[in-house]
Design a protein around this motif. Structure first.
Motif, PDB file in Angstrom:
ATOM      1  N   UNK A 180       0.880  -1.111   0.292  1.00 39.19           N
ATOM      2  CA  UNK A 180       0.015   0.325   0.030  1.00 39.19           C
ATOM      3  C   UNK A 180       0.851   1.008  -0.297  1.00 39.19           C
ATOM      4  N   UNK A 181       0.196   2.397  -1.125  1.00 43.44           N
ATOM      5  CA  UNK A 181       1.465   3.825  -0.994  1.00 43.44           C
ATOM      6  C   UNK A 181      -0.072   4.342  -1.273  1.00 43.44           C
ATOM      7  N   UNK A 182      -0.048   5.694  -0.678  1.00 43.83           N
ATOM      8  CA  UNK A 182      -0.494   6.706  -0.882  1.00 43.83           C
ATOM      9  C   UNK A 182      -0.181   7.765  -1.856  1.00 43.83           C
ATOM     10  N   UNK A 183       0.704   6.721  -2.326  1.00 46.09           N
ATOM     11  CA  UNK A 183       1.122   8.234  -3.494  1.00 46.09           C
ATOM     12  C   UNK A 183       0.032   7.287  -4.805  1.00 46.09           C
ATOM     13  N   UNK A 184      -0.343   6.261  -4.977  1.00 45.22           N
ATOM     14  CA  UNK A 184      -1.119   5.443  -5.689  1.00 45.22           C
ATOM     15  C   UNK A 184      -2.435   6.003  -5.303  1.00 45.22           C
ATOM     16  N   UNK A 185      -3.132   5.879  -4.445  1.00 43.52           N
ATOM     17  CA  UNK A 185      -4.664   6.240  -3.932  1.00 43.52           C
ATOM     18  C   UNK A 185      -4.049   7.777  -4.597  1.00 43.52           C
ATOM     19  N   UNK A 186      -3.618   8.978  -4.235  1.00 45.32           N
ATOM     20  CA  UNK A 186      -3.644   9.993  -5.100  1.00 45.32           C
ATOM     21  C   UNK A 186      -3.983  10.013  -6.544  1.00 45.32           C
ATOM     22  N   UNK A 187      -2.990   8.972  -7.221  1.00 46.00           N
ATOM     23  CA  UNK A 187      -2.968   9.022  -8.414  1.00 46.00           C
ATOM     24  C   UNK A 187      -4.359   8.109  -9.275  1.00 46.00           C
ATOM     25  N   UNK A 188      -4.867   7.649  -7.991  1.00 44.15           N
ATOM     26  CA  UNK A 188      -6.276   6.655  -8.631  1.00 44.15           C
ATOM     27  C   UNK A 188      -7.540   7.944  -8.720  1.00 44.15           C
ATOM     28  N   UNK A 189      -7.484   8.968  -7.315  1.00 48.61           N
ATOM     29  CA  UNK A 189      -8.244  10.212  -6.882  1.00 48.61           C
ATOM     30  C   UNK A 189      -7.802  11.439  -8.444  1.00 48.61           C
ATOM     31  N   UNK A 190      -6.764  11.168  -8.926  1.00 47.27           N
ATOM     32  CA  UNK A 190      -7.050  12.339  -9.954  1.00 47.27           C
ATOM     33  C   UNK A 190      -7.230  11.951 -11.874  1.00 47.27           C
ATOM     34  N   UNK A 193     -10.972   8.544 -15.034  1.00 50.90           N
ATOM     35  CA  UNK A 193     -11.388   6.903 -15.312  1.00 50.90           C
ATOM     36  C   UNK A 193     -12.156   6.424 -13.922  1.00 50.90           C
ATOM     37  N   UNK A 194     -11.785   7.071 -13.371  1.00 49.89           N
ATOM     38  CA  UNK A 194     -12.739   6.675 -11.787  1.00 49.89           C
ATOM     39  C   UNK A 194     -13.703   7.111 -11.669  1.00 49.89           C
ATOM     40  N   UNK A 195     -13.979   8.542 -11.854  1.00 55.70           N
ATOM     41  CA  UNK A 195     -14.774   9.398 -11.294  1.00 55.70           C
ATOM     42  C   UNK A 195     -15.723   9.007 -12.338  1.00 55.70           C
ATOM     43  N   UNK A 196     -15.463   8.853 -13.519  1.00 53.74           N
ATOM     44  CA  UNK A 196     -16.529   8.105 -13.966  1.00 53.74           C
ATOM     45  C   UNK A 196     -17.188   6.980 -14.095  1.00 53.74           C
ATOM     46  N   UNK A 197     -16.145   6.476 -14.379  1.00 57.28           N
ATOM     47  CA  UNK A 197     -16.958   5.074 -12.993  1.00 57.28           C
ATOM     48  C   UNK A 197     -17.447   5.089 -11.711  1.00 57.28           C
ATOM     49  N   UNK A 198     -17.171   6.057 -11.202  1.00 52.21           N
ATOM     50  CA  UNK A 198     -18.200   6.120  -9.976  1.00 52.21           C
ATOM     51  C   UNK A 198     -19.386   7.083  -9.940  1.00 52.21           C
ATOM     52  N   UNK A 199     -19.287   7.633 -11.156  1.00 56.05           N
ATOM     53  CA  UNK A 199     -20.832   7.912 -11.455  1.00 56.05           C
ATOM     54  C   UNK A 199     -22.183   6.875 -11.909  1.00 56.05           C
ATOM     55  N   UNK A 200     -21.133   5.986 -12.784  1.00 53.82           N
ATOM     56  CA  UNK A 200     -21.974   4.895 -13.345  1.00 53.82           C
ATOM     57  C   UNK A 200     -22.197   4.327 -12.485  1.00 53.82           C
ATOM     58  N   UNK A 201     -21.098   3.819 -11.628  1.00 53.74           N
ATOM     59  CA  UNK A 201     -21.733   2.908 -10.156  1.00 53.74           C
ATOM     60  C   UNK A 201     -22.897   3.600  -9.252  1.00 53.74           C
ATOM     61  N   UNK A 202     -22.514   4.817  -9.074  1.00 49.64           N
ATOM     62  CA  UNK A 202     -23.893   5.415  -8.144  1.00 49.64           C
ATOM     63  C   UNK A 202     -25.414   5.524  -8.435  1.00 49.64           C
ATOM     64  N   UNK A 203     -25.035   6.202  -9.840  1.00 47.00           N
ATOM     65  CA  UNK A 203     -26.449   5.662 -10.427  1.00 47.00           C
ATOM     66  C   UNK A 203     -27.086   4.909 -10.647  1.00 47.00           C
ATOM     67  N   UNK A 204     -26.169   3.587 -10.974  1.00 46.89           N
ATOM     68  CA  UNK A 204     -27.115   2.261 -11.339  1.00 46.89           C
ATOM     69  C   UNK A 204     -27.158   1.319 -10.021  1.00 46.89           C
ATOM     70  N   UNK A 205     -26.126   2.254  -8.712  1.00 44.84           N
ATOM     71  CA  UNK A 205     -26.855   1.255  -7.308  1.00 44.84           C
ATOM     72  C   UNK A 205     -27.842   2.169  -6.718  1.00 44.84           C
ATOM     73  N   UNK A 206     -28.487   3.270  -6.745  1.00 45.93           N
ATOM     74  CA  UNK A 206     -29.503   3.704  -6.830  1.00 45.93           C
ATOM     75  C   UNK A 206     -30.702   2.979  -7.164  1.00 45.93           C
ATOM     76  N   UNK A 207     -30.173   2.446  -8.343  1.00 46.82           N
ATOM     77  CA  UNK A 207     -31.579   2.170  -8.606  1.00 46.82           C
ATOM     78  C   UNK A 207     -31.406   0.510  -7.920  1.00 46.82           C
TER      79      UNK A 207
END
Length: 290
Positions: A180-190, A193-207
């Protein structure tokens, strides 16, 4: 309120669990979470007031929130990316199958109402919790930490799994980069693709979660109650199981995960549009299944 506090703690537990698994190990963390979930679930059968229910839901969210991300990460310890979807799909398919059997079991368990002066719904939580505790305790002795420690694999099979994971880039050659490395967490947060998948997961999850948690109310609105309502909750989960397996196999075999996601999103949209657009009970049954 009970549902809200559950999800607040459920969401809060997901990231810490994914971090903790790297330090504790999935062979310890998964059995602990499963056992704690079972204990908390069984405790709901003994609550006598609203405050007790809220406390149970808080701990249930904490115990359950990390299970899916940790399980997903754990499966990736054993399978490369092009074989992963089928295994994760099997997990979700079995969850759907469990939902189908839950309706059948709940219909049977409700007949235990009055045993030890407890209502039927209380025995549903108690029995489900006991089963989860049993599986959690067994997992302490059955789950390997990694392929290298899997007792059910021969030395040749362990070497093959590890070399396959390294060739696919699922694990690093020296193992150091897997820490585990915090630098990888920061890279993922930037990553966009992560945010697009996150939005799609949120919309799908609500249903998906909305359907899952409010299905009893939906079934009741169709005119069913009691054991009949439990039985009518089975078909949607049974159909989900079949399509989950099919889509997972197609995704891995033809590497077309995006097309699968689009297809089922459109199917979901059609189902909800039909559900909201009609008041005819037979059609509503079909819409819930869709």
């Amino acid at each position: 309120m009970a549902l809200t506090v559950f999800f607040v703690l459920y969401i809060a537990a997901e990231l810490p669990a994914a971090w903790l698994v790297k330090h504790v190990g999935p062979d310890i963390l998964l059995p602990v979470m499963c056992t704690l979930w079972g204990l908390t679930s069984a405790s709901q059968g003994f609550v006598t007031n609203y405050s007790g229910l809220l406390i149970c839901r808080v701990f249930l969210g904490l115990a359950e929130g990390g299970i899916v991300p940790v399980l997903t990460l754990y499966v990736s310890f054993f399978y490369p990316r092009d074989m992963l979807q089928t295994r994760i799909g099997a997990f979700y398919a079995l969850a759907s199958l469990a939902g189908a059997f839950t309706g059948l079991l709940s219909a049977a368990i409700e007949n235990m109402g009055g045993v030890s002066n407890r209502p039927g719904w209380a025995w549903i939580f108690i029995i489900d919790g006991i089963i989860s505790i049993a599986f959690g305790l067994a997992a302490f002795f059955l789950l390997p930490r990694s392929p290298a420690r899997a007792r059910f694999l021969t030395e040749k099979e362990r070497a093959y799994v590890i070399s396959t994971l390294k060739r696919a880039g699922s694990v690093s050659e020296d193992g150091i980069k897997d820490n585990f490395r915090w630098v990888e967490v920061v890279r993922a947060a930037k990553s966009p693709h992560l945010w697009m998948v996150g939005v799609a997961s949120f919309l799908s999850g609500t249903t998906v979660f909305g359907m899952g948690f409010f299905e009893p109310s939906i079934v009741a609105s169709l005119g069913y109650s009691g054991n009949e309502a439990q039985l009518m909750s089975v078909p949607p989960y049974a159909i989900t199981f079949v399509f989950c397996v099919i889509s997972a196999v197609i995704s891995d075999r033809y590497h077309c995960r995006g097309y699968n996601a689009i297809f089922f999103a459109l199917l979901q949209t059609v189902g909800f549009a039909m559900f909201y657009g009609t008041l005819e009970t037979p059609i509503d049954k079909f819409n819930v299944i869709v």
